[in-house]
Motif scaffolding. Structure first.
Motif, PDB file in Angstrom:
ATOM      1  N   ARG A 163      83.070  84.050  12.250  1.00  0.00           N
ATOM      2  CA  ARG A 163      83.999  84.673  13.189  1.00  0.00           C
ATOM      3  C   ARG A 163      85.115  83.744  13.647  1.00  0.00           C
ATOM      4  N   GLY A 164      85.058  82.443  13.289  1.00  0.00           N
ATOM      5  CA  GLY A 164      86.151  81.557  13.664  1.00  0.00           C
ATOM      6  C   GLY A 164      85.699  80.227  14.227  1.00  0.00           C
ATOM      7  N   ALA A 165      86.585  79.611  15.024  1.00  0.00           N
ATOM      8  CA  ALA A 165      86.448  78.238  15.479  1.00  0.00           C
ATOM      9  C   ALA A 165      85.260  78.057  16.414  1.00  0.00           C
ATOM     10  N   LEU A 166      84.345  77.161  16.040  1.00  0.00           N
ATOM     11  CA  LEU A 166      83.148  76.864  16.827  1.00  0.00           C
ATOM     12  C   LEU A 166      83.049  75.354  17.009  1.00  0.00           C
ATOM     13  N   ALA A 199      82.568  78.959  21.414  1.00  0.00           N
ATOM     14  CA  ALA A 199      82.407  79.827  20.246  1.00  0.00           C
ATOM     15  C   ALA A 199      83.707  80.573  19.934  1.00  0.00           C
ATOM     16  N   PRO A 200      83.832  81.103  18.702  1.00  0.00           N
ATOM     17  CA  PRO A 200      85.046  81.856  18.370  1.00  0.00           C
ATOM     18  C   PRO A 200      85.304  83.042  19.292  1.00  0.00           C
ATOM     19  N   THR A 201      84.233  83.739  19.681  1.00  0.00           N
ATOM     20  CA  THR A 201      84.451  84.884  20.561  1.00  0.00           C
ATOM     21  C   THR A 201      84.806  84.440  21.969  1.00  0.00           C
ATOM     22  N   THR A 202      84.460  83.192  22.343  1.00  0.00           N
ATOM     23  CA  THR A 202      84.953  82.671  23.615  1.00  0.00           C
ATOM     24  C   THR A 202      86.475  82.642  23.600  1.00  0.00           C
ATOM     25  N   TRP A 203      87.041  82.201  22.486  1.00  0.00           N
ATOM     26  CA  TRP A 203      88.508  82.223  22.334  1.00  0.00           C
ATOM     27  C   TRP A 203      89.053  83.648  22.409  1.00  0.00           C
ATOM     28  N   ASN A 204      88.397  84.571  21.707  1.00  0.00           N
ATOM     29  CA  ASN A 204      88.977  85.903  21.521  1.00  0.00           C
ATOM     30  C   ASN A 204      88.693  86.872  22.658  1.00  0.00           C
ATOM     31  N   CYS A 249      81.180  88.416  19.067  1.00  0.00           N
ATOM     32  CA  CYS A 249      79.768  88.083  19.143  1.00  0.00           C
ATOM     33  C   CYS A 249      79.486  87.589  20.550  1.00  0.00           C
ATOM     34  N   LEU A 250      78.916  88.450  21.380  1.00  0.00           N
ATOM     35  CA  LEU A 250      78.784  88.138  22.793  1.00  0.00           C
ATOM     36  C   LEU A 250      77.673  87.145  23.085  1.00  0.00           C
ATOM     37  N   VAL A 251      76.614  87.094  22.272  1.00  0.00           N
ATOM     38  CA  VAL A 251      75.559  86.125  22.571  1.00  0.00           C
ATOM     39  C   VAL A 251      76.058  84.696  22.379  1.00  0.00           C
ATOM     40  N   CYS A 252      76.979  84.496  21.441  1.00  0.00           N
ATOM     41  CA  CYS A 252      77.604  83.168  21.302  1.00  0.00           C
ATOM     42  C   CYS A 252      78.538  82.892  22.477  1.00  0.00           C
ATOM     43  N   THR A 253      79.251  83.914  22.907  1.00  0.00           N
ATOM     44  CA  THR A 253      80.227  83.756  23.986  1.00  0.00           C
ATOM     45  C   THR A 253      79.565  83.337  25.289  1.00  0.00           C
ATOM     46  N   VAL A 254      78.439  83.945  25.601  1.00  0.00           N
ATOM     47  CA  VAL A 254      77.798  83.719  26.901  1.00  0.00           C
ATOM     48  C   VAL A 254      76.618  82.760  26.771  1.00  0.00           C
ATOM     49  N   HIS A 255      76.717  81.838  25.803  1.00  0.00           N
ATOM     50  CA  HIS A 255      75.645  80.883  25.544  1.00  0.00           C
ATOM     51  C   HIS A 255      75.212  80.173  26.812  1.00  0.00           C
TER      52      HIS A 255
END
Length: 516
Positions: free
Chosen positions: A443-446, A464-469, A510-516
């Motif tokens: 999904r992108g930059a991690l 995580a990438p979804t943190t960016w997005n 990917c929300l589980v990566c976002t809210v790690h």
């Protein structure tokens, strides 16, 4: 004519790794403002505090059941830079193979199971290609849906050969890898990847050889390729391109117009003494920041995370090394939906103050940089696509699918470079210090940042990438990438706002990566 103002609260938006909620404000059916809300909290960074530095190798792959290998890649790389390890060519090859096989398996799985099923929505029923799209891409019953999702399981069989299991492997460690494959393992890996190519990649997706597709260098050449013969025109890629343009998927979901990539796949002979400073030039898939006009070299020190609109207590925007572990706000304020205040568990990363889109589109834009080094990917296609079509739902999806043939080629090449008699691990000396490890997940930059003090973790930060997005507004009230991409989108049916889902799912949040 009177103005019709309406608000929509959509929950959940994601089809996998969920808990993404979206609120949009509309005037006459057009989104004028949007907010993305990550409504779950997990606290992995807090879990890591005070633990043994190698805990990240076990704990962080459990952040996600889809890209756990990417988290392992970052955790081991962060310790490599902190402990000043030595990595052999074999170790770098086997790490790259793990990252590549995890990413390539995600490509057909995402396209058929998460994204393309929206193309079978009744919104497009009056389009000439609609019936063929439904026949192939409809969820579960589509003829290509079944083939693509089945084929997606093959590459992670290769990952498991080297990593012992997938997901949640821990075979990458500071100083190398915990495996020493045999000739039988390599031969089996070749066979598995050949099955992936023969069952799906060439006959179903491309309708031609990988080599023919990789000759495409511009948007016009891509259009010529589509019409070159019936096999390519009627391939799933050919159908996707033709239907996307017919359905108008290139007309919405533009976003912030700035792109970030951390890069991945470290060259086997260029990162044997890992340092943060030497990482950019060792990458095969290049890093960088594209501001819409010019390319800039990536520097992780230019990243800051904002928390003003998160359910964490206020603190100044800071680089991850300088950011204390945030504390949730008092319980009576949790979960409020005042979108002018705090409304998400996702932080808001900014690069040099800018919101930037992470993901496959960012990667292929970096690959079009004319100053890339000779060992790095040099592919001008999406530089031309961006100029002629811009960023949107269609080009974002096209970028992700474009990576599959190249990744197949790299996997094939790297398998042949493994020295079965060579070293795979060199034991490092543990020490205090700071480390940075990064990759490009599917999904992108991690990235992971670690600070070790007195032999234990003082601070561990994951971005995580979804943190960016999917991140919320920053301290200045500027929208995150998905929020910005939703603005200007026309919603045809407010009772079935498929357009909102298509924009969000084009980023594959990917929300589980976002809210790690």
């Amino acid at each position: 004519m009177s103005t019709i103002v309406k608000e929509l609260n959509i929950s959940p938006v994601g089809r996998v790794e969920g808990d993404l909620d979206v609120k949009v404000y509309m005037e006459n059916g057009v989104v004028t403002r949007a907010h993305t809300q990550a409504s779950m909290f997990r606290g992995f960074e807090k879990i890591m505090e005070g633990k043994d530095p190698q805990s990240g190798l076990i704990v962080t792959p459990r952040i996600c059941g889809i890209c756990g290998g990417s988290h392992l890649y970052c955790a081991s790389s962060a310790l490599d830079t902190a402990w000043k390890t030595t990595l052999t060519p074999n170790a770098l090859l086997l790490r790259a193979l793990g990252q590549a096989t995890e990413t390539i398996q995600s490509i057909p799985r995402w396209f058929y199971a998460i994204f393309a099923t929206d193309m079978a929505n009744k919104k497009f029923a009056n389009k000439p290609l609609y019936n063929e799209v439904v026949k192939r891409f409809a969820a579960y019953v589509g003829t290509s849906f079944q083939k693509g999702v089945t084929a997606s399981g093959r590459p992670v069989e290769v990952y498991a050969l080297f990593g012992g299991q997938w997901p949640h492997s821990s075979y990458m460690i500071p100083g190398g890898v915990m495996c020493a494959p045999t000739l039988k393992d390599i031969t089996r890996a070749y066979a598995i990847m050949n099955q992936f190519r023969n069952d799906w990649l060439e006959p179903v997706w491309l309708g031609c050889s990988i080599e023919r597709y990789m000759q495409i260098r511009s948007w016009d050449e891509l259009m010529v390729w589509v019409e070159e013969n019936e096999s390519q025109r009627n391939s799933d890629l050919g159908l996707f391109i033709r239907a996307s343009l017919e359905f108008g998927m290139d007309k919405f979901g533009q976003g912030v117009g700035k792109f970030i990539s951390f890069g991945t796949y470290l060259h086997k002979d260029r990162y044997n003494k890992p340092t943060v400073e030497g990482r950019n030039d060792a990458l095969i898939s290049p890093s960088g920041f594209f501001d819409g006009t010019a390319y800039h070299a990536f520097n992780h020190l230019d990243i800051k995370e904002h928390v003003k609109h998160t359910w964490f207590t206020d603190q100044p925007a800071a680089h991850p090394w300088d950011q204390p572990l945030p504390t949730p706000v008092p319980s009576q304020n949790l979960g409020n939906t005042n979108f002018n205040d705090k409304y998400s568990w996702a932080k808001a990363p900014r690069y040099n103050g800018y919101a930037a889109e992470a993901g496959p589109l960012s990667r292929v834009i970096m690959a079009a940089n004319p100053t890339n080094l000779p060992h790095q990917i040099q592919d001008p296609l999406f530089g031309d696509v961006l100029r002629k079509k811009g960023a949107n739902v269609f080009t974002r999806a096209l970028a992700r699918m474009h990576e599959a043939p190249r990744l197949y080629q790299y996997i094939h090449e790297w398998l042949g470079q493994i020295d079965l008699d060579g070293e795979f691990y060199i034991k490092p000396e543990e020490r205090d210090g700071k480390g940075f490890g990064a990759t490009e997940a599917a999904r992108g930059a991690l990235a992971h940042w670690i600070e070790i003090e007195n032999g234990v973790i003082k601070n561990y930060q994951v971005m995580a990438p979804t943190t960016w997005n999917v991140g919320p507004n920053d301290d200045e009230g500027r929208s995150g990438p998905i929020e910005a991409a939703l603005e200007g989108t026309e919603i045809e049916d407010s009772n079935d706002p498929v357009e909102v889902g298509m924009v969000a799912r084009s980023f594959d949040s990917c929300l589980v990566c976002t809210v790690h």
